[in-house]
Write a protein that holds these residues in place. Structure first.
Motif, PDB file in Angstrom:
ATOM      1  N   LEU A  52       0.828  -1.207   0.000  1.00 44.79           N
ATOM      2  CA  LEU A  52       0.000   0.000   0.000  1.00 44.79           C
ATOM      3  C   LEU A  52       0.862   1.256   0.000  1.00 44.79           C
ATOM      4  O   LEU A  52       0.558   2.222  -0.702  1.00 44.79           O
ATOM      5  CB  LEU A  52      -0.946   0.004   1.201  1.00 44.79           C
ATOM      6  N   ALA A  53       1.943   1.235   0.770  1.00 42.60           N
ATOM      7  CA  ALA A  53       2.851   2.388   0.806  1.00 42.60           C
ATOM      8  C   ALA A  53       3.453   2.642  -0.574  1.00 42.60           C
ATOM      9  O   ALA A  53       3.558   3.792  -1.022  1.00 42.60           O
ATOM     10  CB  ALA A  53       3.949   2.173   1.844  1.00 42.60           C
ATOM     11  N   GLN A  54       3.819   1.579  -1.280  1.00 48.73           N
ATOM     12  CA  GLN A  54       4.387   1.727  -2.622  1.00 48.73           C
ATOM     13  C   GLN A  54       3.334   2.230  -3.605  1.00 48.73           C
ATOM     14  O   GLN A  54       3.618   3.085  -4.441  1.00 48.73           O
ATOM     15  CB  GLN A  54       4.984   0.407  -3.101  1.00 48.73           C
ATOM     16  N   LEU A  55       2.122   1.697  -3.504  1.00 49.07           N
ATOM     17  CA  LEU A  55       1.052   2.150  -4.395  1.00 49.07           C
ATOM     18  C   LEU A  55       0.676   3.603  -4.110  1.00 49.07           C
ATOM     19  O   LEU A  55       0.338   4.349  -5.029  1.00 49.07           O
ATOM     20  CB  LEU A  55      -0.171   1.229  -4.265  1.00 49.07           C
ATOM     21  N   CYS A  56       0.757   4.012  -2.855  1.00 45.92           N
ATOM     22  CA  CYS A  56       0.528   5.422  -2.499  1.00 45.92           C
ATOM     23  C   CYS A  56       1.652   6.295  -3.075  1.00 45.92           C
ATOM     24  O   CYS A  56       1.384   7.357  -3.645  1.00 45.92           O
ATOM     25  CB  CYS A  56       0.453   5.593  -0.987  1.00 45.92           C
ATOM     26  N   ALA A  57       2.886   5.843  -2.931  1.00 51.34           N
ATOM     27  CA  ALA A  57       4.029   6.602  -3.449  1.00 51.34           C
ATOM     28  C   ALA A  57       3.967   6.739  -4.966  1.00 51.34           C
ATOM     29  O   ALA A  57       4.381   7.765  -5.517  1.00 51.34           O
ATOM     30  CB  ALA A  57       5.344   5.929  -3.040  1.00 51.34           C
ATOM     31  N   ASP A  58       3.404   5.732  -5.636  1.00 49.95           N
ATOM     32  CA  ASP A  58       3.279   5.776  -7.093  1.00 49.95           C
ATOM     33  C   ASP A  58       2.038   6.539  -7.551  1.00 49.95           C
ATOM     34  O   ASP A  58       1.831   6.725  -8.747  1.00 49.95           O
ATOM     35  CB  ASP A  58       3.256   4.351  -7.669  1.00 49.95           C
ATOM     36  N   GLY A  59       1.195   6.956  -6.601  1.00 48.25           N
ATOM     37  CA  GLY A  59       0.041   7.785  -6.925  1.00 48.25           C
ATOM     38  C   GLY A  59      -1.219   7.037  -7.320  1.00 48.25           C
ATOM     39  O   GLY A  59      -2.176   7.644  -7.774  1.00 48.25           O
TER      40      GLY A  59
END
Length: 99
Positions: A52-59
């Motif tokens: 989720l953190a990576q998907l948030c960072a990728d927008g």
């Protein structure tokens, strides 16, 4: 005209759980962490948080923390995440998931 996808786009949605997580967000655009965690079982909680953190960072997903007691964390699909809908649905159909 270059029609070959760049590896960066694949990196953003690759991984064991990202496709499943994005599929869940396409089915339902808002999730509480616990509900999402139960829906992607057997994904470990720590792995879900990392993805989720990576998907948030990728927008693709946005995290929202409500300052109530206790704190409530919700996630929702962004416009950029919604742009992945035809791709994720095509992959799901190819894999044999019911859409």
């Amino acid at each position: 005209m270059n029609l070959v996808p760049q590896p960066a786009c694949f990196k953003k949605i690759s991984g064991k759980w990202k496709g499943i997580i994005l599929y869940r967000f396409i089915q339902q655009s808002n999730w509480h962490f616990g509900e999402l965690n139960a829906s992607v079982s057997p994904c470990p909680t720590r792995m879900l948080a990392r993805q989720l953190a990576q998907l948030c960072a990728d927008g693709f997903i946005q995290k929202h923390i409500l300052t109530t007691q206790p704190l409530v964390t919700t996630y929702h699909l962004t416009a950029e995440g919604m742009a992945l809908k035809p791709i994720i649905l095509a992959i799901a159909q190819w894999e044999g998931y019911s859409i």
